[in-house]
Design a protein around this motif. Structure first.
Motif, PDB file in Angstrom:
ATOM      1  N   MET A 165      17.108  15.845   3.158  1.00 19.61           N
ATOM      2  CA  MET A 165      16.637  14.847   4.117  1.00 19.61           C
ATOM      3  C   MET A 165      15.145  14.581   3.992  1.00 19.61           C
ATOM      4  SD  MET A 165      18.793  15.710   7.592  1.00 19.61           S
ATOM      5  CE  MET A 165      18.089  14.324   8.475  1.00 19.61           C
ATOM      6  N   SER A 166      14.377  15.516   3.484  1.00 17.87           N
ATOM      7  CA  SER A 166      12.924  15.334   3.385  1.00 17.87           C
ATOM      8  C   SER A 166      12.502  14.879   1.995  1.00 17.87           C
ATOM      9  CB  SER A 166      12.201  16.635   3.758  1.00 17.87           C
ATOM     10  OG  SER A 166      12.386  16.929   5.121  1.00 17.87           O
ATOM     11  N   GLY A 167      13.471  14.388   1.215  1.00 17.42           N
ATOM     12  CA  GLY A 167      13.173  13.914  -0.128  1.00 17.42           C
ATOM     13  C   GLY A 167      12.963  12.415  -0.156  1.00 17.42           C
ATOM     14  N   GLY A 168      12.825  11.893  -1.364  1.00 20.17           N
ATOM     15  CA  GLY A 168      12.625  10.471  -1.548  1.00 20.17           C
ATOM     16  C   GLY A 168      13.921   9.773  -1.887  1.00 20.17           C
ATOM     17  N   TRP A 169      13.789   8.549  -2.379  1.00 25.11           N
ATOM     18  CA  TRP A 169      14.963   7.784  -2.770  1.00 25.11           C
ATOM     19  C   TRP A 169      15.462   8.207  -4.145  1.00 25.11           C
ATOM     20  CZ3 TRP A 169      11.328   5.906   0.484  1.00 25.11           C
ATOM     21  CH2 TRP A 169      11.779   5.331   1.669  1.00 25.11           C
ATOM     22  N   GLU A 170      14.733   9.101  -4.807  1.00 28.68           N
ATOM     23  CA  GLU A 170      15.159   9.609  -6.112  1.00 28.68           C
ATOM     24  C   GLU A 170      15.196  11.131  -6.016  1.00 28.68           C
ATOM     25  OE1 GLU A 170      11.195   9.824  -5.416  1.00 28.68           O
ATOM     26  OE2 GLU A 170      12.144   7.862  -5.673  1.00 28.68           O
ATOM     27  N   SER A 171      16.400  11.676  -5.801  1.00 26.73           N
ATOM     28  CA  SER A 171      16.542  13.115  -5.579  1.00 26.73           C
ATOM     29  C   SER A 171      17.281  13.807  -6.715  1.00 26.73           C
ATOM     30  CB  SER A 171      17.308  13.359  -4.276  1.00 26.73           C
ATOM     31  OG  SER A 171      18.667  12.988  -4.420  1.00 26.73           O
ATOM     32  N   GLY A 172      17.855  13.027  -7.641  1.00 24.80           N
ATOM     33  CA  GLY A 172      18.698  13.615  -8.675  1.00 24.80           C
ATOM     34  C   GLY A 172      20.156  13.656  -8.272  1.00 24.80           C
ATOM     35  N   ALA A 173      20.476  13.347  -7.003  1.00 26.20           N
ATOM     36  CA  ALA A 173      21.867  13.147  -6.570  1.00 26.20           C
ATOM     37  C   ALA A 173      22.161  11.673  -6.835  1.00 26.20           C
ATOM     38  CB  ALA A 173      22.022  13.497  -5.090  1.00 26.20           C
ATOM     39  N   TRP A 174      22.496  11.372  -8.079  1.00 24.35           N
ATOM     40  CA  TRP A 174      22.387  10.005  -8.578  1.00 24.35           C
ATOM     41  C   TRP A 174      23.239   8.978  -7.841  1.00 24.35           C
ATOM     42  CZ3 TRP A 174      18.140   9.378 -10.876  1.00 24.35           C
ATOM     43  CH2 TRP A 174      17.601  10.388 -11.679  1.00 24.35           C
ATOM     44  N   VAL A 175      24.484   9.324  -7.502  1.00 19.69           N
ATOM     45  CA  VAL A 175      25.326   8.346  -6.811  1.00 19.69           C
ATOM     46  C   VAL A 175      24.753   8.038  -5.429  1.00 19.69           C
ATOM     47  CG1 VAL A 175      27.604   7.910  -5.825  1.00 19.69           C
ATOM     48  CG2 VAL A 175      27.407   8.970  -8.083  1.00 19.69           C
ATOM     49  N   LEU A 188       0.803  -1.210   0.000  1.00 21.65           N
ATOM     50  CA  LEU A 188       0.000   0.000   0.000  1.00 21.65           C
ATOM     51  C   LEU A 188       0.844   1.271   0.000  1.00 21.65           C
ATOM     52  CD1 LEU A 188      -2.854  -1.038   2.449  1.00 21.65           C
ATOM     53  CD2 LEU A 188      -2.761  -1.220  -0.034  1.00 21.65           C
ATOM     54  N   THR A 189       2.028   1.228   0.600  1.00 15.79           N
ATOM     55  CA  THR A 189       2.888   2.414   0.594  1.00 15.79           C
ATOM     56  C   THR A 189       3.428   2.719  -0.789  1.00 15.79           C
ATOM     57  OG1 THR A 189       4.861   1.120   1.086  1.00 15.79           O
ATOM     58  CG2 THR A 189       3.624   1.957   2.968  1.00 15.79           C
ATOM     59  N   MET A 190       3.343   1.751  -1.682  1.00 16.85           N
ATOM     60  CA  MET A 190       3.982   1.893  -2.994  1.00 16.85           C
ATOM     61  C   MET A 190       3.249   2.843  -3.920  1.00 16.85           C
ATOM     62  SD  MET A 190       6.684   0.142  -2.827  1.00 16.85           S
ATOM     63  CE  MET A 190       7.368  -1.041  -1.696  1.00 16.85           C
ATOM     64  N   LEU A 191       1.992   3.130  -3.644  1.00 18.55           N
ATOM     65  CA  LEU A 191       1.235   4.000  -4.539  1.00 18.55           C
ATOM     66  C   LEU A 191       1.917   5.367  -4.641  1.00 18.55           C
ATOM     67  CD1 LEU A 191      -1.301   4.190  -6.284  1.00 18.55           C
ATOM     68  CD2 LEU A 191      -2.537   5.010  -4.278  1.00 18.55           C
ATOM     69  N   GLU A 192       2.246   5.947  -3.497  1.00 20.73           N
ATOM     70  CA  GLU A 192       2.929   7.234  -3.504  1.00 20.73           C
ATOM     71  C   GLU A 192       4.331   7.110  -4.084  1.00 20.73           C
ATOM     72  OE1 GLU A 192       4.752  10.651  -0.524  1.00 20.73           O
ATOM     73  OE2 GLU A 192       3.801   8.872   0.333  1.00 20.73           O
ATOM     74  N   LEU A 193       5.077   6.084  -3.678  1.00 18.31           N
ATOM     75  CA  LEU A 193       6.461   5.937  -4.128  1.00 18.31           C
ATOM     76  C   LEU A 193       6.539   5.735  -5.635  1.00 18.31           C
ATOM     77  CD1 LEU A 193       7.889   3.688  -1.277  1.00 18.31           C
ATOM     78  CD2 LEU A 193       8.047   6.164  -1.531  1.00 18.31           C
ATOM     79  N   ALA A 194       5.588   5.001  -6.194  1.00 17.40           N
ATOM     80  CA  ALA A 194       5.578   4.790  -7.642  1.00 17.40           C
ATOM     81  C   ALA A 194       5.348   6.096  -8.386  1.00 17.40           C
ATOM     82  CB  ALA A 194       4.508   3.772  -8.015  1.00 17.40           C
ATOM     83  N   GLU A 195       4.435   6.933  -7.873  1.00 15.23           N
ATOM     84  CA  GLU A 195       4.174   8.211  -8.530  1.00 15.23           C
ATOM     85  C   GLU A 195       5.390   9.142  -8.450  1.00 15.23           C
ATOM     86  OE1 GLU A 195       1.816   8.944 -10.525  1.00 15.23           O
ATOM     87  OE2 GLU A 195       0.851   7.009 -10.185  1.00 15.23           O
ATOM     88  N   ARG A 196       6.085   9.116  -7.316  1.00 13.54           N
ATOM     89  CA  ARG A 196       7.274   9.958  -7.191  1.00 13.54           C
ATOM     90  C   ARG A 196       8.381   9.474  -8.108  1.00 13.54           C
ATOM     91  NH1 ARG A 196       7.500  13.797  -3.281  1.00 13.54           N
ATOM     92  NH2 ARG A 196       5.744  13.844  -1.816  1.00 13.54           N
ATOM     93  N   LEU A 197       8.547   8.167  -8.201  1.00 13.67           N
ATOM     94  CA  LEU A 197       9.564   7.623  -9.098  1.00 13.67           C
ATOM     95  C   LEU A 197       9.241   7.953 -10.544  1.00 13.67           C
ATOM     96  CD1 LEU A 197      12.132   5.808  -9.182  1.00 13.67           C
ATOM     97  CD2 LEU A 197      10.597   3.881  -9.611  1.00 13.67           C
ATOM     98  N   GLY A 198       7.965   7.850 -10.893  1.00 10.63           N
ATOM     99  CA  GLY A 198       7.571   8.051 -12.280  1.00 10.63           C
ATOM    100  C   GLY A 198       7.381   9.490 -12.677  1.00 10.63           C
TER     101      GLY A 198
END
Length: 398
Positions: free
Chosen positions: A351-361, A245-255
């Protein structure tokens, strides 16, 4: 809110985001003190709460009640406007709430669900040094002493434990029972004497995870969730929320924001003036990732819809968790390739971002967390094979 026109709702969320998403939050949340981080997260949560956007997946009686299409729209717009994530409240609004709603008493729900909306923070105390992927091998004990349990043991990989008010705790109450049948599930006040929290510094210098040491910690019997020795079944509700259920938000942020940053990185000229996207191989990989993200979004929406109608399959949440975590790795790995040497000079991310911030490394290093917590990718494949496809169970050691 169910039945509301989605176009009107999208326009409403867009207006709200334009008026309320702090435009400089990424700068302010890169390298803040712990107190600044906590204060920002709590303030952002209350902004979302006042708009009715903090817990859309909860029942209407507790402040939620959005339909699945409305939740998708909400998360799409929050991602498109690069809104901060509810990092601190994540376990509270998803794992703790799912557990309380599925297995808690009415008194426990009345006590904690409103408190979560007021800012009560939670941590998940499941994994142990010798019981990670094999969670049922946990050795933390809870000994009954009148109307109290005395808890002794150690937990590890506890996200945000240094900030938490309460803990979702698994402990062994019957050492002689088969390992899945002797576990109980508790709500533990993190301010109780006998608890010590030690942050763990990770590979990128952050202390997202913690160890929790428990020395004869008293936990009231009233804080037991479900029946004694039936905690393993209750834990599946928590893990189901984490894997699905947590993935709904995470998928939208990733996409949305995540993929947008990747496209922008591919369109940025290098020192020679060439754009990575002009390379057919790069363009092909972008298209492939776009297709995968589209599939992830569809899987997540379908899972949440079928969860609400109680028609989800026993392995569906594991499919989504596996798909998301490994897609996150592939996408951040590709971003690291495209970013080149310059990507390795970025030493901090918000710190308040997701796992995809654009700081790629940093994103790529952090993405490996997702293939471990909540059950490793290997565990997810086993669940999919056994529960989803009906394959024979793996043999157990003697």
């Amino acid at each position: 809110m169910t039945g509301r026109d989605l176009h009107e709702f999208r326009a409403e969320v867009r207006r709200w985001c334009r008026d309320n998403v702090p435009p400089d939050w990424r700068t302010a949340q890169t390298g803040p003190s712990e107190a600044e981080f906590v204060a920002f997260q709590q303030e952002w949560f209350q902004k979302l709460r006042s708009a009715g956007y903090a817990v859309p997946h909860w029942p209407a009686a507790y402040g939620g009640g959005m339909s699945i299409p409305e939740q998708v729209v909400l998360y799409q717009e929050l991602a498109a406007h690069d809104a901060p994530r509810l990092v601190l409240a994540f376990v509270a609004v998803h794992h703790a709430a799912a557990t309380l709603l599925a297995a808690g008493t009415e008194e426990q729900r009345r006590r904690h669900l409103p408190a979560i909306l007021d800012g009560e923070l939670w941590v998940q105390g499941f994994s142990e040094p010798g019981a990670g992927s094999d969670l049922a091998a946990l050795r933390t004990t809870a000994r009954r002493d009148g109307d109290t349990y005395r808890v002794t043991g150690q937990k590890v990989w506890a996200s945000g434990a240094q900030y938490a008010d309460w803990c979702l705790l698994l402990a062994r109450t019957d050492p002689d029972a088969p390992k899945r049948r002797g576990i109980s599930y508790f709500l533990m006040d993190m301010r109780t004497p006998g608890i010590e929290v030690r942050p763990i510094r990770n590979a990128v210098g952050e202390s997202h995870f913690c160890e929790i040491f428990l020395d004869d910690v008293p936990v009231p019997a009233a804080n037991l969730i479900g029946a004694e020795n039936a905690g393993w079944q209750v834990a599946q509700q928590t893990l189901g929320a984490e894997r699905g259920l947590t993935m709904l938000e995470l998928a939208e942020r990733l996409g949305n924001a995540g993929f947008r940053w990747l496209v922008e990185a591919c369109a940025t000229p290098d020192a020679t003036g060439r754009r990575p996207v002009d390379d057919p191989v790069v363009a092909d990989r972008l298209v492939a990732l776009d297709i995968e993200i589209t599939g992830l979004r569809a899987l997540c929406s379908d899972l949440v819809e079928r969860h609400d109608t109680v028609t989800a399959g026993p392995a569906d949440a594991s499919i989504v968790k596996l798909y998301y975590s490994e897609l996150l790795q592939r996408m951040t790995d590709f971003g690291t390739e495209v970013g080149g040497v310059g990507a390795h000079t970025v030493l901090r991310k918000p710190m308040s971002g997701g796992w995809e911030s654009g700081a790629w490394v940093l994103d790529f290093v952090g993405s490996w967390e997702w293939t471990i917590p909540g059950g490793t990718s290997e565990i997810q494949r086993t669940i999919i094979g056994e529960r989803g496809l009906g394959l024979p169970r793996e043999p157990t050691g003697t």
